[in-house]
Motif scaffolding. Structure first.
Motif: not given
Ligand SMILES: [Fe+2]
Ligand SMILES: [Fe+2]
Length: 322
Positions: A2, A83, A87, A141, A170, A173
């Motif tokens: 991100y 999950k 994060e 993800d 990730e 995920h």
């Protein structure tokens, strides 16, 4: 994830023996560590990128957190809970990496809570159905992996090392999301329609996650020269589209883009025009959920005040005992 979307770098004007040594080290694929000399612009660029990345991980818990109590089975609930916790962990690694550059955790938190900090545009969209949870794992993800794998080779050591574990998580995920989509797409007509609706809503915002087109990206060369960034926004976006379109077709879903087609000559999937006005509006704080996300984060911070107070009181007692 991100981080790509918001990258801006400051031009370096350092011309000195230190700057030459620094660049030679980077050209030689060596890592820059916290106590090494580095240009101020390199430090500021990394602080901004890593902190935006950290904020994105933390805010990113919110859209999915909304569905933990509504997960359709115990197995799904346990996976989603793990999950979302991951994060939060990613946010903490990244805040720690940013701290090695001389910025305090408190300052970074203040920036987020005051609304001054930027984070990924994708987390300002609502999660309307269970299929959104599958779609986020599969696409958001998935985009994070595309973005973050090159960051494992970032020139700044603490950031690069944090990314190795983050990328492994990730990957889990992404698989849990795709498995949810596979289940829905093999289910009833209503379940398949729910999956299609989620893809329709998330596809374009996911393409925006890679940030503005290369023609609009300023100073990108500096970040590439410093090896903070290894691929341009458009190159990563194309890699993502090429990897994801066949996965969607395997699910039997249609992408909401009439211009999507495989270019036989290049082997790449060509896609239609992205609505950059929407991207800019979301980044400016006017997305569907910007205000809700910030309020939820502020409430979580306020609700956790007693934990911080208790930890400080315990630390003070320990000091007296010692
Ligand atoms: Fe993450
Ligand atoms: Fe993730």
């Amino acid at each position: 994830m991100y981080s790509q979307a918001l990258n801006t770098e400051e031009a370096s004007s350092d011309i000195s023996p230190d700057a030459d040594r620094f660049q030679a080290c980077i050209d030689d694929e060596q890592r820059i560590e916290p106590n090494d000399w580095m240009p101020d612009a390199y430090r500021r660029t990394l602080i901004r990128q890593i902190s935006q990345h950290a904020h994105s991980e933390v805010v990113g818990m919110l859209p999915e957190g909304n569905w933990i109590t509504r997960a359709p089975s115990l197995r799904r609930k346990a996976a989603l809970l793990a999950k979302v916790q991951d994060e939060g962990g990613h946010g903490l690694y990244l805040y720690s990496a940013a701290e090695t550059l001389g910025v305090s955790r408190e300052d970074l938190q203040d920036q987020l809570l005051s609304g001054r900090a930027k984070y990924s545009s994708i987390f300002n969209y609502p999660t309307l159905s269970w299929a959104d949870i599958g779609t986020i794992g599969w696409l958001v993800d998935g985009a994070a992996i595309m973005n973050q794998i090159p960051l494992c080779r970032c020139s700044y050591g603490p950031y690069a090392r944090a990314m190795i574990r983050v990328c492994r998580e990730e990957s889990f995920h992404q698989r849990q999301g795709y498995e949810i989509m596979l289940t829905l797409c093999q289910g009833t007509t209503e379940q398949k329609a729910m999956a299609q609706d989620a893809l329709n809503r998330w596809w374009w915002p996911c393409l925006m996650m890679f940030g503005p087109p290369d023609t609009d990206s300023q100073h990108s060369d500096t970040s590439m020269r410093w090896k903070i960034k290894r691929f341009t926004n458009d190159a990563l976006r194309q890699k993502f589209v090429d990897a994801t379109v066949p996965q969607g077709h395997f699910l039997g879903l249609n992408f909401p883009d009439p211009d999507l087609r495989l270019d036989d000559a290049s082997g790449h999937w060509q896609f239609g025009a992205i609505d950059w006005a929407e991207f800019r509006a979301v980044l400016a704080g006017n997305g569907p959920c910007n205000r809700e996300r910030l309020e939820a984060r502020r409430k979580a911070h306020a609700d956790g005040a007693w934990v911080r107070e208790a930890a400080l009181a315990y630390a003070a007692k320990q000091r007296i005992a010692a």
